[in-house]
Write an enzyme that holds these catalytic residues in place. Sequence first.
Site, short mmCIF file in Angstrom:
data_model
loop_
_atom_site.label_atom_id
_atom_site.label_comp_id
_atom_site.label_asym_id
_atom_site.label_seq_id
_atom_site.Cartn_x
_atom_site.Cartn_y
_atom_site.Cartn_z
N SER A 11 39.56 43.60 68.23
CA SER A 11 39.17 44.74 67.09
C SER A 11 40.24 45.42 66.88
O SER A 11 40.17 46.42 66.16
CB SER A 11 37.80 45.18 67.52
OG SER A 11 37.83 46.02 68.52
N TYR A 35 46.74 41.80 64.03
CA TYR A 35 45.41 41.81 63.86
C TYR A 35 45.09 41.83 62.62
O TYR A 35 44.03 40.92 61.94
CB TYR A 35 44.87 43.32 64.56
CG TYR A 35 43.76 43.62 64.20
CD1 TYR A 35 42.43 43.08 64.69
CD2 TYR A 35 43.40 44.98 63.40
CE1 TYR A 35 41.21 43.46 64.14
CE2 TYR A 35 42.09 45.17 62.99
CZ TYR A 35 41.05 44.46 63.59
OH TYR A 35 39.75 45.08 63.16
N ARG A 91 42.38 61.02 58.82
CA ARG A 91 42.42 59.99 58.01
C ARG A 91 41.17 59.03 57.85
O ARG A 91 40.72 58.59 56.81
CB ARG A 91 43.45 58.85 58.71
CG ARG A 91 43.45 57.19 58.47
CD ARG A 91 44.18 56.54 59.15
NE ARG A 91 44.03 54.87 58.83
CZ ARG A 91 43.04 54.22 59.38
NH1 ARG A 91 42.25 54.84 60.38
NH2 ARG A 91 42.77 53.08 58.95
N GLY A 143 32.39 39.46 66.19
CA GLY A 143 33.22 39.09 67.40
C GLY A 143 34.64 39.14 67.35
O GLY A 143 35.11 38.48 66.18
N SER A 192 36.63 52.81 58.92
CA SER A 192 36.43 53.12 60.10
C SER A 192 34.74 53.68 60.54
O SER A 192 34.44 54.67 60.23
CB SER A 192 37.39 54.50 60.43
OG SER A 192 38.33 54.34 60.13
N LEU A 219 30.07 48.06 67.12
CA LEU A 219 29.15 47.83 65.85
C LEU A 219 28.14 47.25 66.39
O LEU A 219 27.04 47.25 65.72
CB LEU A 219 30.19 47.45 64.89
CG LEU A 219 31.18 48.15 64.27
CD1 LEU A 219 31.86 47.85 62.94
CD2 LEU A 219 30.78 49.62 64.07
N ASN A 238 40.15 47.03 57.05
CA ASN A 238 41.36 47.86 56.24
C ASN A 238 42.56 47.45 56.53
O ASN A 238 43.56 47.71 55.65
CB ASN A 238 40.95 49.26 56.19
CG ASN A 238 41.41 49.71 57.49
OD1 ASN A 238 42.54 50.19 57.72
ND2 ASN A 238 40.48 49.89 58.61
N HIS A 239 43.03 46.79 57.77
CA HIS A 239 44.04 46.62 58.08
C HIS A 239 44.80 45.40 57.59
O HIS A 239 45.98 44.92 57.82
CB HIS A 239 44.33 46.33 59.81
CG HIS A 239 43.90 47.96 60.27
ND1 HIS A 239 44.89 48.98 60.28
CD2 HIS A 239 42.78 48.29 60.79
CE1 HIS A 239 44.42 49.89 60.93
NE2 HIS A 239 43.05 49.42 61.28
P1 NAI Z 1 34.50 46.02 69.58
O1 NAI Z 1 35.74 45.75 70.13
O2 NAI Z 1 33.67 47.03 70.12
O3 NAI Z 1 33.67 44.64 69.64
C1 NAI Z 1 33.93 43.48 69.58
C2 NAI Z 1 33.35 42.32 70.27
O4 NAI Z 1 33.73 41.14 70.11
C3 NAI Z 1 33.24 42.89 71.83
O5 NAI Z 1 32.14 42.83 72.27
C4 NAI Z 1 34.06 41.68 72.67
O6 NAI Z 1 33.50 41.27 73.56
C5 NAI Z 1 33.69 40.64 71.44
N1 NAI Z 1 34.85 39.46 71.67
C6 NAI Z 1 36.29 39.64 71.52
N2 NAI Z 1 36.94 38.41 71.93
C7 NAI Z 1 35.80 37.38 71.85
C8 NAI Z 1 35.82 36.05 72.10
N3 NAI Z 1 37.06 35.47 72.31
N4 NAI Z 1 34.61 35.53 71.99
C9 NAI Z 1 33.66 36.27 72.01
N5 NAI Z 1 33.36 37.41 71.73
C10 NAI Z 1 34.65 38.15 71.72
O7 NAI Z 1 34.59 46.15 68.07
P2 NAI Z 1 33.71 46.89 67.03
O8 NAI Z 1 34.28 48.33 66.78
O9 NAI Z 1 32.37 46.88 67.42
O10 NAI Z 1 34.21 46.10 65.65
C11 NAI Z 1 33.31 44.64 65.31
C12 NAI Z 1 34.10 43.93 64.29
O11 NAI Z 1 34.51 44.80 63.19
C13 NAI Z 1 35.40 43.45 64.84
O12 NAI Z 1 35.58 42.28 64.30
C14 NAI Z 1 36.49 44.38 64.26
O13 NAI Z 1 37.57 43.62 64.00
C15 NAI Z 1 35.80 44.72 63.00
N6 NAI Z 1 35.91 46.06 62.56
C16 NAI Z 1 35.60 47.12 63.08
C17 NAI Z 1 36.02 48.41 62.56
C18 NAI Z 1 35.24 49.75 63.12
O14 NAI Z 1 35.47 50.73 62.57
N7 NAI Z 1 34.62 49.75 64.28
C19 NAI Z 1 36.84 48.62 61.34
C20 NAI Z 1 37.60 47.33 61.01
C21 NAI Z 1 36.99 46.18 61.32
C1 15L Z 2 39.90 48.34 62.69
O1 15L Z 2 39.84 47.45 62.38
C2 15L Z 2 39.44 48.83 64.44
O2 15L Z 2 38.51 47.56 64.46
C3 15L Z 2 38.78 50.25 64.63
O3 15L Z 2 38.50 50.14 66.08
C4 15L Z 2 39.51 51.13 63.86
O4 15L Z 2 40.56 51.31 64.45
C5 15L Z 2 39.73 50.96 62.44
O5 15L Z 2 40.09 49.60 62.04
C6 15L Z 2 40.45 51.98 61.65
O6 15L Z 2 41.28 51.69 60.94
O7 15L Z 2 40.23 53.13 61.58
#
Ligand code: NAI
Ligand code: 15L
Length: 266
Positions: A75, A136, A174, A72, A165, A15, A112-113
Amino acid sequence: KAHEKLLLTGAAGGLGQALRERLKANCATLRLSDRVSLGDAGSQEEIMLADLADAAAVDAMVQGVDAIVHLGGVSVEGPFGPILQANILGLYNLYEAARKHGVKRVVFASSNHVTGFYRQSETINADAPARPDGMYGLSKAFGEDLSRFYFDRYGIETACVRIGSSFPEPKDRRMLATWLSFDDLHRLITACLTTPVLGHSIVFGMSDNAVTWWDNSRARHIGYVARDSSDIFRDAVYARTSAPDLTDPAVQFQGGGFVKAGPFAD
Ligand code: NAI
Ligand code: 15L
């Protein structure tokens, strides 16, 4: 531009990469952070690497910004150790830094979790009690409560965006319910950053999908209007996936596969 200097954490993630260009419309300068490399700073960009578990690094990362988009952290579901460091200690470090440096508004990527153990046959709103579906989801529920405390006690406004998602396209049946397009994600974050009075709010991050489990009527004050929909992908997703097994918890519950992940050794 609504903001002078906006901080985007998790900028190297899926993201973060999607938002790196889009968020430049929201601010004069975009400060990007992650713990892994972000390449060179482009126009309008600043780069400050930090591990969220490192309080001093987080303090420096936050100093001088007027708002934060916090993506950050860990995830997905997995061992508790890294989740504790990034999503629990990291959230505390972030809000302590925000308090010390007078940051007024945060958009927190919740998930959503937090409510993953509601059934796919239920429609819930932001008042429904949390039912996290793993470590998580629990860490994101902690982030929602922590940010509520920092609002009640210190007046820092936060939007907890329970992202469904967010990927280029829905990957399975889903995700037809949970999908959030990148453009709608940017629209939603923009609404959270610019609505006059945000307070502490919870909003489900989804596009205008016909099938949904979430009711955003408690977040009308944010002013988010989705323009995309998963519906255009429905036929293709049905064609390439088999009929769901209704006895499978991943099909019964909103959290999908997360509800049966683990347990993990640390
Ligand atoms: P991602 O896993 O691709 O990106 C997360 C980033 O956080 C990574 O670049 C990682 O290096 C960084 N990170 C992890 N641990 C760290 C730490 N200790 N210190 C600094 N940086 C750290 O995840 P994505 O998909 O980009 O999601 C971004 C955010 O949105 C996350 O917080 C995730 O939980 C949340 N999210 C994403 C969803 C999705 O569908 N992509 C769904 C629900 C929530
Ligand atoms: C999340 O929270 C995750 O960050 C993402 O990778 C997907 O798994 C998403 O939920 C989901 O529920 O599809």
